[in-house]
Design a protein around this motif. Structure first.
Motif, PDB file in Angstrom:
ATOM      1  N   HIS A  84       2.334  12.262  -7.775  1.00 34.24           N
ATOM      2  CA  HIS A  84       1.283  13.347  -7.283  1.00 34.24           C
ATOM      3  C   HIS A  84       0.238  12.499  -6.486  1.00 34.24           C
ATOM      4  CE1 HIS A  84      -0.851  16.769  -7.357  1.00 34.24           C
ATOM      5  NE2 HIS A  84      -2.042  16.194  -7.866  1.00 34.24           N
ATOM      6  N   ASN A  85      -0.216  11.465  -7.086  1.00 38.48           N
ATOM      7  CA  ASN A  85      -1.372  11.064  -6.182  1.00 38.48           C
ATOM      8  C   ASN A  85      -1.397   9.522  -6.673  1.00 38.48           C
ATOM      9  OD1 ASN A  85      -3.935  10.243  -5.189  1.00 38.48           O
ATOM     10  ND2 ASN A  85      -4.374  12.475  -5.171  1.00 38.48           N
ATOM     11  N   ASP A  86      -2.115   8.515  -5.785  1.00 45.60           N
ATOM     12  CA  ASP A  86      -2.010   7.237  -6.249  1.00 45.60           C
ATOM     13  C   ASP A  86      -3.233   6.688  -6.763  1.00 45.60           C
ATOM     14  OD1 ASP A  86      -3.126   7.260  -3.712  1.00 45.60           O
ATOM     15  OD2 ASP A  86      -2.132   5.485  -2.850  1.00 45.60           O
ATOM     16  N   ASN A  87      -4.246   7.883  -7.087  1.00 46.73           N
ATOM     17  CA  ASN A  87      -5.737   7.383  -7.332  1.00 46.73           C
ATOM     18  C   ASN A  87      -5.605   6.739  -8.992  1.00 46.73           C
ATOM     19  OD1 ASN A  87      -5.693   9.839  -9.320  1.00 46.73           O
ATOM     20  ND2 ASN A  87      -6.588  10.990  -7.686  1.00 46.73           N
ATOM     21  N   VAL A  88      -6.828   6.702  -9.589  1.00 50.04           N
ATOM     22  CA  VAL A  88      -6.938   5.994 -10.749  1.00 50.04           C
ATOM     23  C   VAL A  88      -6.534   6.958 -12.005  1.00 50.04           C
ATOM     24  CG1 VAL A  88      -8.497   4.347  -9.952  1.00 50.04           C
ATOM     25  CG2 VAL A  88      -9.469   6.530 -11.075  1.00 50.04           C
ATOM     26  N   ASN A  89      -6.553   8.286 -11.541  1.00 54.43           N
ATOM     27  CA  ASN A  89      -5.801   9.086 -12.607  1.00 54.43           C
ATOM     28  C   ASN A  89      -4.642   9.223 -12.985  1.00 54.43           C
ATOM     29  OD1 ASN A  89      -8.492  10.490 -13.221  1.00 54.43           O
ATOM     30  ND2 ASN A  89      -8.163  11.544 -11.254  1.00 54.43           N
TER      31      ASN A  89
END
Length: 115
Positions: A84-89
């Motif tokens: 979904h995303n590569d951020n820290v979440n």
């Protein structure tokens, strides 16, 4: 510089290249990742990566290579809809190791694990 020369792209070389060459290299890596994503299912939540480095030259700077490959892989996985995303979440951690020397096929092997 030569069509038949194989090398692993690292941060030291990449930072000095012309922006058009940087874009071509990034697109090439995206294509490599896309070609291997057909068997992957979507990872809807948190995940971690593991990277294995097979080097050609024993004087290579592994962390420069791994950091660039991690970034390219995460961007490509996100573009392919695998993550979904590569951020820290979502991207919780990356581990890497030097797996060995391979003078004929230097490479990184990246695996993703859903948490």
């Amino acid at each position: 510089t030569k069509a038949d020369k194989v090398w692993l792209v690292g941060e030291n070389a990449f930072r000095n290249w012309h922006y058009q060459l940087k874009n071509k290299v990034k697109q090439h890596y995206h294509e490599l990742v896309f070609a291997q994503c057909s068997s992957l299912s979507q990872v809807p939540g948190k995940f971690k990566l593991n990277i294995k480095l097979y080097y050609k030259n024993p004087t290579c700077d592994a962390s420069n290579i791994v950091s660039k490959m991690e970034k390219f892989a995460l961007d490509a996985l996100q573009d392919a809809g695998i993550i979904h995303n590569d951020n820290v979440n979502y991207h919780i951690s990356t581990t890497w190791e030097v797996a060995g020397k391979d003078t004929t096929n230097p490479r990184v092997e990246i695996s993703i694990k859903e948490l």
